[in-house]
Design a protein around this motif. Structure first.
Motif, PDB file in Angstrom:
ATOM      1  N   VAL A 272       0.821  -1.202   0.000  1.00  0.00           N
ATOM      2  CA  VAL A 272       0.000   0.000   0.000  1.00  0.00           C
ATOM      3  C   VAL A 272       0.861   1.261   0.000  1.00  0.00           C
ATOM      4  CG1 VAL A 272      -0.308   0.086   2.509  1.00  0.00           C
ATOM      5  CG2 VAL A 272      -2.018   1.125   1.024  1.00  0.00           C
ATOM      6  N   THR A 273       2.002   1.243   0.672  1.00  0.00           N
ATOM      7  CA  THR A 273       2.855   2.438   0.712  1.00  0.00           C
ATOM      8  C   THR A 273       3.354   2.802  -0.677  1.00  0.00           C
ATOM      9  OG1 THR A 273       4.731   1.022   1.320  1.00  0.00           O
ATOM     10  CG2 THR A 273       3.602   2.176   3.113  1.00  0.00           C
ATOM     11  N   ASP A 274       3.706   1.809  -1.483  1.00  0.00           N
ATOM     12  CA  ASP A 274       4.148   2.074  -2.862  1.00  0.00           C
ATOM     13  C   ASP A 274       3.013   2.657  -3.699  1.00  0.00           C
ATOM     14  OD1 ASP A 274       6.566   0.992  -2.126  1.00  0.00           O
ATOM     15  OD2 ASP A 274       6.507  -0.660  -3.574  1.00  0.00           O
ATOM     16  N   LEU A 275       1.830   2.080  -3.554  1.00  0.00           N
ATOM     17  CA  LEU A 275       0.682   2.568  -4.319  1.00  0.00           C
ATOM     18  C   LEU A 275       0.346   4.003  -3.928  1.00  0.00           C
ATOM     19  CD1 LEU A 275      -1.520  -0.653  -4.112  1.00  0.00           C
ATOM     20  CD2 LEU A 275      -0.414   0.264  -6.166  1.00  0.00           C
ATOM     21  N   ALA A 276       0.355   4.273  -2.622  1.00  0.00           N
ATOM     22  CA  ALA A 276       0.042   5.622  -2.148  1.00  0.00           C
ATOM     23  C   ALA A 276       1.049   6.630  -2.690  1.00  0.00           C
ATOM     24  CB  ALA A 276       0.030   5.653  -0.618  1.00  0.00           C
ATOM     25  N   GLN A 277       2.317   6.283  -2.634  1.00  0.00           N
ATOM     26  CA  GLN A 277       3.355   7.193  -3.127  1.00  0.00           C
ATOM     27  C   GLN A 277       3.209   7.422  -4.627  1.00  0.00           C
ATOM     28  OE1 GLN A 277       7.351   5.853  -2.400  1.00  0.00           O
ATOM     29  NE2 GLN A 277       8.254   7.781  -3.056  1.00  0.00           N
ATOM     30  N   GLU A 278       2.994   6.367  -5.374  1.00  0.00           N
ATOM     31  CA  GLU A 278       2.845   6.466  -6.827  1.00  0.00           C
ATOM     32  C   GLU A 278       1.662   7.363  -7.217  1.00  0.00           C
ATOM     33  OE1 GLU A 278       3.865   5.310 -10.816  1.00  0.00           O
ATOM     34  OE2 GLU A 278       4.832   4.490  -9.025  1.00  0.00           O
ATOM     35  N   LEU A 279       0.589   7.287  -6.421  1.00  0.00           N
ATOM     36  CA  LEU A 279      -0.623   8.041  -6.728  1.00  0.00           C
ATOM     37  C   LEU A 279      -0.674   9.404  -6.044  1.00  0.00           C
ATOM     38  CD1 LEU A 279      -3.137   5.088  -6.485  1.00  0.00           C
ATOM     39  CD2 LEU A 279      -2.311   6.192  -8.568  1.00  0.00           C
TER      40      LEU A 279
END
Length: 113
Positions: free
Chosen positions: A33-40
């Motif tokens: 989730v941290t990667d997705l949040a950062q990407e978005l």
């Protein structure tokens, strides 16, 4: 007519643009989730809320990997959407066939002049 609850309907779940972006990112493979949040460009709690909705309608799966939770695409949940959109395929094919016939007729007319 009232809309179905977002958490029970894949159509409503993907109506939200950020959820579609999450699904697009997950096509490449599992992500925390941290990667997705950062990407978005969103907060981790915001991304988690979107992932929860996607999980509840069967579009995303989650697995534990050590201390991380990895989210992955479960494309089986997209089948109703695929089937619905596929119903328009005949319409578009027939429209393009008529357009092709029209263009061919125009070319023939121009060649005869």
């Amino acid at each position: 007519m009232a809309r179905a609850a977002t958490t029970s309907d894949a159509f409503n779940a993907i109506a939200e643009p950020q959820r579609r972006e999450i699904l697009a990112l997950l096509r490449a493979g599992e992500r925390p989730v941290t990667d997705l949040a950062q990407e978005l460009g969103m907060s981790q709690p915001g991304a988690s809320k979107h992932l929860r909705v996607l999980r509840e309608v069967g579009l995303v799966r989650v697995r534990e990997a050590g201390k991380q939770r990895l989210y992955g695409l479960d494309a089986r949940g997209l089948r109703p959407i695929h089937e619905w959109v596929g119903g328009f395929e005949q319409f578009w094919n027939e429209s393009f066939d008529r357009l092709d016939t029209y263009v061919q007729d125009l070319k023939q007319t121009q060649q005869e002049e």
